[in-house]
Design a protein around this motif. Structure first.
Motif, PDB file in Angstrom:
ATOM      1  N   LEU A 180       0.848  -1.188   0.000  1.00  0.00           N
ATOM      2  CA  LEU A 180       0.000   0.000   0.000  1.00  0.00           C
ATOM      3  C   LEU A 180       0.889   1.247   0.000  1.00  0.00           C
ATOM      4  O   LEU A 180       0.676   2.185  -0.769  1.00  0.00           O
ATOM      5  N   PHE A 183       2.841   1.593  -3.194  1.00  0.00           N
ATOM      6  CA  PHE A 183       1.965   2.114  -4.249  1.00  0.00           C
ATOM      7  C   PHE A 183       1.916   3.650  -4.222  1.00  0.00           C
ATOM      8  O   PHE A 183       1.892   4.294  -5.273  1.00  0.00           O
ATOM      9  N   HIS A 226      -6.536  -4.449  -4.964  1.00  0.00           N
ATOM     10  CA  HIS A 226      -7.981  -4.649  -4.953  1.00  0.00           C
ATOM     11  C   HIS A 226      -8.374  -6.100  -4.811  1.00  0.00           C
ATOM     12  O   HIS A 226      -9.339  -6.419  -4.121  1.00  0.00           O
ATOM     13  N   VAL A 229      -8.244  -7.002  -1.311  1.00  0.00           N
ATOM     14  CA  VAL A 229      -9.370  -6.505  -0.514  1.00  0.00           C
ATOM     15  C   VAL A 229     -10.647  -7.286  -0.828  1.00  0.00           C
ATOM     16  O   VAL A 229     -11.443  -7.574   0.067  1.00  0.00           O
TER      17      VAL A 229
ATOM     18  N   ASN B  67     -17.982   3.645 -11.410  1.00  0.00           N
ATOM     19  CA  ASN B  67     -17.800   2.645 -10.371  1.00  0.00           C
ATOM     20  C   ASN B  67     -17.431   3.308  -9.036  1.00  0.00           C
ATOM     21  O   ASN B  67     -18.009   3.027  -7.980  1.00  0.00           O
ATOM     22  N   LEU B  68     -16.477   4.242  -9.100  1.00  0.00           N
ATOM     23  CA  LEU B  68     -16.008   4.924  -7.900  1.00  0.00           C
ATOM     24  C   LEU B  68     -17.105   5.776  -7.281  1.00  0.00           C
ATOM     25  O   LEU B  68     -17.300   5.759  -6.062  1.00  0.00           O
ATOM     26  N   ALA B  71     -19.456   3.614  -5.536  1.00  0.00           N
ATOM     27  CA  ALA B  71     -18.874   3.053  -4.312  1.00  0.00           C
ATOM     28  C   ALA B  71     -18.834   4.102  -3.205  1.00  0.00           C
ATOM     29  O   ALA B  71     -19.118   3.818  -2.044  1.00  0.00           O
ATOM     30  N   ASN B  75     -20.576   2.630  -0.106  1.00  0.00           N
ATOM     31  CA  ASN B  75     -19.652   1.866   0.736  1.00  0.00           C
ATOM     32  C   ASN B  75     -19.260   2.618   1.997  1.00  0.00           C
ATOM     33  O   ASN B  75     -18.506   3.594   1.962  1.00  0.00           O
ATOM     34  N   ARG B  77     -17.414   1.549   4.454  1.00  0.00           N
ATOM     35  CA  ARG B  77     -16.001   1.384   4.848  1.00  0.00           C
ATOM     36  C   ARG B  77     -15.096   2.356   4.105  1.00  0.00           C
ATOM     37  O   ARG B  77     -14.062   2.763   4.611  1.00  0.00           O
ATOM     38  N   HIS B  88      -9.683   7.998  -3.080  1.00  0.00           N
ATOM     39  CA  HIS B  88     -10.625   7.596  -4.119  1.00  0.00           C
ATOM     40  C   HIS B  88     -11.327   8.776  -4.778  1.00  0.00           C
ATOM     41  O   HIS B  88     -11.562   8.760  -5.984  1.00  0.00           O
ATOM     42  N   LEU B  91      -8.869  10.167  -7.073  1.00  0.00           N
ATOM     43  CA  LEU B  91      -8.752   9.301  -8.242  1.00  0.00           C
ATOM     44  C   LEU B  91      -9.879   9.579  -9.245  1.00  0.00           C
ATOM     45  O   LEU B  91      -9.652   9.653 -10.459  1.00  0.00           O
ATOM     46  N   HIS B 326      -3.268   6.915   4.888  1.00  0.00           N
ATOM     47  CA  HIS B 326      -3.928   5.637   5.166  1.00  0.00           C
ATOM     48  C   HIS B 326      -2.895   4.520   5.357  1.00  0.00           C
ATOM     49  O   HIS B 326      -2.959   3.744   6.322  1.00  0.00           O
ATOM     50  N   LYS B 330      -1.793   2.180   8.679  1.00  0.00           N
ATOM     51  CA  LYS B 330      -1.951   0.724   8.686  1.00  0.00           C
ATOM     52  C   LYS B 330      -0.635   0.010   8.992  1.00  0.00           C
ATOM     53  O   LYS B 330      -0.625  -1.053   9.620  1.00  0.00           O
TER      54      LYS B 330
HETATM   55  C1  HEM Z   1      -8.227   2.415 -10.257  1.00  0.00           C
HETATM   56  C2  HEM Z   1      -7.545   2.689  -9.275  1.00  0.00           C
HETATM   57  C3  HEM Z   1      -7.812   2.312  -7.855  1.00  0.00           C
HETATM   58  C4  HEM Z   1      -6.840   2.053  -6.990  1.00  0.00           C
HETATM   59  C5  HEM Z   1      -5.381   2.063  -7.283  1.00  0.00           C
HETATM   60  C6  HEM Z   1      -7.423   1.738  -5.735  1.00  0.00           C
HETATM   61  C7  HEM Z   1      -6.724   1.393  -4.615  1.00  0.00           C
HETATM   62  C8  HEM Z   1      -7.274   1.040  -3.429  1.00  0.00           C
HETATM   63  C9  HEM Z   1      -6.547   0.765  -2.249  1.00  0.00           C
HETATM   64  C10 HEM Z   1      -5.043   0.808  -2.163  1.00  0.00           C
HETATM   65  C11 HEM Z   1      -7.394   0.458  -1.273  1.00  0.00           C
HETATM   66  C12 HEM Z   1      -6.977   0.176   0.153  1.00  0.00           C
HETATM   67  C13 HEM Z   1      -7.472  -1.036   0.724  1.00  0.00           C
HETATM   68  C14 HEM Z   1      -7.262  -1.062   2.213  1.00  0.00           C
HETATM   69  O1  HEM Z   1      -6.363  -0.403   2.744  1.00  0.00           O
HETATM   70  O2  HEM Z   1      -8.026  -1.745   2.858  1.00  0.00           O
HETATM   71  C15 HEM Z   1      -8.700   0.525  -1.810  1.00  0.00           C
HETATM   72  C16 HEM Z   1      -9.861   0.280  -1.128  1.00  0.00           C
HETATM   73  C17 HEM Z   1     -11.094   0.371  -1.688  1.00  0.00           C
HETATM   74  N1  HEM Z   1     -11.396   0.735  -2.967  1.00  0.00           N
HETATM   75 FE1  HEM Z   1     -10.087   1.282  -4.387  1.00  0.00          FE
HETATM   76  N2  HEM Z   1      -8.766   1.820  -5.847  1.00  0.00           N
HETATM   77  C18 HEM Z   1      -9.052   2.157  -7.143  1.00  0.00           C
HETATM   78  C19 HEM Z   1     -10.281   2.307  -7.691  1.00  0.00           C
HETATM   79  C20 HEM Z   1     -11.437   1.995  -7.010  1.00  0.00           C
HETATM   80  C21 HEM Z   1     -12.709   2.013  -7.624  1.00  0.00           C
HETATM   81  C22 HEM Z   1     -12.999   2.357  -9.086  1.00  0.00           C
HETATM   82  C23 HEM Z   1     -13.579   1.654  -6.684  1.00  0.00           C
HETATM   83  C24 HEM Z   1     -15.060   1.549  -6.916  1.00  0.00           C
HETATM   84  C25 HEM Z   1     -15.724   0.595  -6.557  1.00  0.00           C
HETATM   85  C26 HEM Z   1     -12.875   1.398  -5.473  1.00  0.00           C
HETATM   86  C27 HEM Z   1     -13.428   1.001  -4.279  1.00  0.00           C
HETATM   87  C28 HEM Z   1     -12.731   0.688  -3.142  1.00  0.00           C
HETATM   88  C29 HEM Z   1     -13.330   0.291  -1.896  1.00  0.00           C
HETATM   89  C30 HEM Z   1     -14.804   0.114  -1.669  1.00  0.00           C
HETATM   90  C31 HEM Z   1     -12.296   0.106  -0.974  1.00  0.00           C
HETATM   91  C32 HEM Z   1     -12.430  -0.234   0.497  1.00  0.00           C
HETATM   92  C33 HEM Z   1     -12.325  -1.675   0.675  1.00  0.00           C
HETATM   93  C34 HEM Z   1     -12.594  -2.041   2.082  1.00  0.00           C
HETATM   94  O3  HEM Z   1     -11.856  -1.599   2.978  1.00  0.00           O
HETATM   95  O4  HEM Z   1     -13.544  -2.759   2.244  1.00  0.00           O
HETATM   96  N3  HEM Z   1     -11.568   1.607  -5.710  1.00  0.00           N
HETATM   97  N4  HEM Z   1      -8.597   0.900  -3.140  1.00  0.00           N
END
Ligand code: HEM
Lengths: 268, 340
Positions: A180, A183, A226, A229, B67-68, B71, B75, B77, B88, B91, B326, B330
């Protein structure tokens, strides 16, 4: 002369540190003090060589394969040292990660050493910023490569191996968290690179082979984060994915800039 | 009328529930993987086929954005962890900005003869569909420039002087080059390694009317041995122009700087006849005359327009800072001896 001597002395000390780490592991002795001292000594001696060359050529180790690999051998060992000092529970990772770095050391020894000329487009503050961020990215990634080696070792060779390290489950979680952070540095490295490309060539991103591969590296890492996760793959699968990411990142760093003749070399 | 009242909430709730379900489905992290994989495939295809794929990437970019956004809406969380949230949102903004940038951008090249003004019509390149075309407002006059080489043909610094109009009606000289572009009306002009010689010609028609212009020869020293071009004379034949330089300007084994050749002859071929001209000499071609006025240099620029640039950098920086926050939190949580 001193430049060459200190280079080989440094490389010898890295090898000695690796040997000491492996002997410790084989004898199931936890003592890592000697290993850390040897790595620190290797870094100091190797730094003298890099510094002398820097002073002689009047530019940093950025131009050809020898310079880039040499400075990465230094920075990756430095990252490992810093990593195990900051996260003492990972100290027993040394016998897993140092041998991986010896592949680079061996490669470095085979390279021809020539004087290099600093391209004009490198004459910017964005170069060191970009390079340092890249080194941080690769350095942190290499720690998780060590963790992955341990996970696979426990699975394939000795289930009770590396007893001084956390459980496979926790190691997998630590790997994820390290990546993480890696990244973040990867993102910042790409950002610095884009700013530099805009200044140097009038476009921030143009999908030349190096840019495309860096994006694929970014995508691979983002995909892993992802997947980790969402589907929470078993630690062994994650470990394999991390090794694959390292190989892609490594190919991007050391393969593309020297294989491709695209403008990224900065000289025309 | 009375019977309609209880029906209302039920009718309102059904679409609401459907919308909710659509939102949840759109927010699935599976979509994230699908779009990431799609982006990877598009890139891999671009590499394999050696084709430009930038525009196709707009699709996964847009997909990820939807999608983002979904979410972030559903979402818990994601919203609860501030660093992750900042990342996000950053992003999503980044994806939108990149798409906007690609829709309004202009990427091109232009050659400007020394001593003459920039002409918008000479820019060659690609403009995106929503480009706001303000290139004709740009005005500058090309001054002297220098491009140095080290022994072994290693290109060194480029310095180009351009004269730009200032508010009081005068002109100001600005030096650009290497990583310093000229910025005007959102356009950026970067010096490029392209530069060469321009043959200034005057065409004198049978009725005495004359017109002066410059024909650019191919980039030097890239086309050192091909210093030729064709030019269709107004109302006349196509003439072949060739610059004969008995003494080379460049020296591969020494430091040198781009300059005009000391000794050069313009060779003009028209209708099977061959003429050798020095500056100031002229030759009859058909009913008209062609005068070779002088040799000048032309300078090549990369032209770039993308108003989202600083915002892209800012969004990337904010997103990275969020994720960094973040991640450090962690890692701290597992740095001690306890469990994660
Ligand atoms: C495209 C580039 C993206 C990257 C590089 C990215 C990266 C990350 C990272 C590093 C985490 C951290 C996970 C953790 O620390 O627990 C995360 C969590 C998350 N991401 Fe993304 N993300 C991206 C796009 C998206 C998109 C498009 C969505 C839409 C659904 C999304 C939804 C989530 C959600 C819901 C979490 C929380 C997961 C959890 O803790 O349950 N992400 N993402």
């Amino acid at each position: 002369m001193l430049e060459t001597y200190s280079l080989f002395a440094g490389l010898g000390l890295y090898a000695a540190a690796t040997l000491a780490a492996l002997v410790n592991a084989a004898r199931r002795r936890p003592g890592t003090g000697v290993v850390l001292l040897l790595v620190a000594a290797a870094l100091s001696v190797h730094a003298v060589s890099i510094g002398l060359r820097w002073q002689r050529l009047d530019h940093g180790p950025y131009v050809d394969m020898f310079e880039v690999l040499s400075s990465n051998v230094w920075s990756l060992h430095a990252a490992v040292l810093a990593g195990v000092l900051l996260l003492p529970r990972l100290r027993a990772l040394l016998p897993a990660v140092l041998p991986v770095l010896q592949i680079l050391v061996a490669w470095l020894v085979t390279l021809e050493v020539r004087d290099t000329v600093f391209p004009v487009t490198y004459d910017t503050v964005w170069l060191p910023v970009h390079v340092l961020l890249g080194k941080a990215f690769l350095g942190i990634t290499v720690l998780s490569v060590g963790g992955s080696v341990v996970i696979l070792w426990r699975r394939c060779v000795a289930p009770a191996g590396f007893a001084a390290l956390p459980s496979t489950k926790l190691l997998d979680e630590i790997n994820f968290r390290l990546l993480l952070l890696a990244f973040v540095f990867e993102c910042l490295m790409l950002l610095a690179g884009a700013v530099w490309a805009q200044d140097a060539w009038g476009r921030y991103w143009d999908w030349d082979p190096l840019e495309t591969w860096s994006f694929l590296t970014w995508l691979a890492l983002a995909g892993y984060l992802h997947l980790r996760v969402t589907v929470r793959p078993p630690p062994e699968a994650s470990a394999l994915a991390i090794l694959a990411i390292f190989v892609i990142a490594f190919g991007t760093f050391f393969g593309m800039p020297f294989v491709s003749t695209a403008p990224h070399k900065g000289m025309i | 009328m009375g019977s309609a009242v209880p029906a209302r909430p039920a009718m309102a709730a059904a679409p609401h529930r459907t919308a909710g379900r659509v939102l949840v489905a759109a927010a699935s992290l599976w979509w994230t993987l699908v779009w990431m994989a799609a982006a990877g495939l598009i890139l891999a295809a671009g590499l394999a086929l050696d084709a430009p794929v930038g525009a196709w990437l707009a699709l996964p970019c847009f997909g990820l954005c939807v999608n983002l956004a979904a979410a972030l809406g559903v979402n818990e969380r994601l919203r609860r962890q501030p660093g992750l949230l900042v990342f996000h949102v950053g992003l999503a903004v980044l994806a939108l900005l990149a798409a906007a940038g690609r829709l309004t951008a202009l990427n091109g090249t232009v050659e400007v003869t020394q001593g003459t003004p920039f002409e918008a019509g000479h820019v060659e390149g690609r403009a995106a569909p929503l480009h706001p075309w303000r290139l004709d407002r740009v005005g500058f006059v090309q001054g002297p420039f220098s491009i140095g080489y080290d022994p072994g043909m290693l290109r060194r610094h480029t310095r180009s002087t351009v004269h730009v109009p200032v508010a009081d009606g005068g002109w100001e000289s600005v030096e650009i080059g290497d990583d310093r572009p000229l910025k005007m009306f959102g356009y950026r002009f970067y010096t490029s390694p392209n530069k060469g010689y321009a043959v200034v010609l005057t065409h004198i028609a049978a009725d005495g009317a004359s017109r002066t212009g410059a024909v650019h020869l191919p980039s030097y020293p890239l086309n050192e041995h091909r210093q030729a071009n064709r030019w269709p004379m107004p109302g006349g034949p196509v003439v072949d122009l060739w610059l004969h330089m008995p003494e080379p300007v460049l020296d591969e084994n020494a430091a040198w700087s781009f300059r005009l050749p000391e000794e050069a002859t313009l060779v003009v071929e028209a209708g099977g006849a061959r003429h050798e001209l020095k500056p100031g000499q002229e030759v009859p071609i058909g009913a008209a005359r062609l005068r070779y006025d002088e040799l000048r240099a032309w300078m090549g620029y990369t032209v770039f327009y993308d108003p989202t640039l600083p915002w892209l950098a800012a969004a990337a920086l904010v997103a990275s800072a969020g994720l960094g926050w973040h991640a450090v939190g962690k890692i701290r949580a597992v740095s001690g001896d306890g469990d994660a």
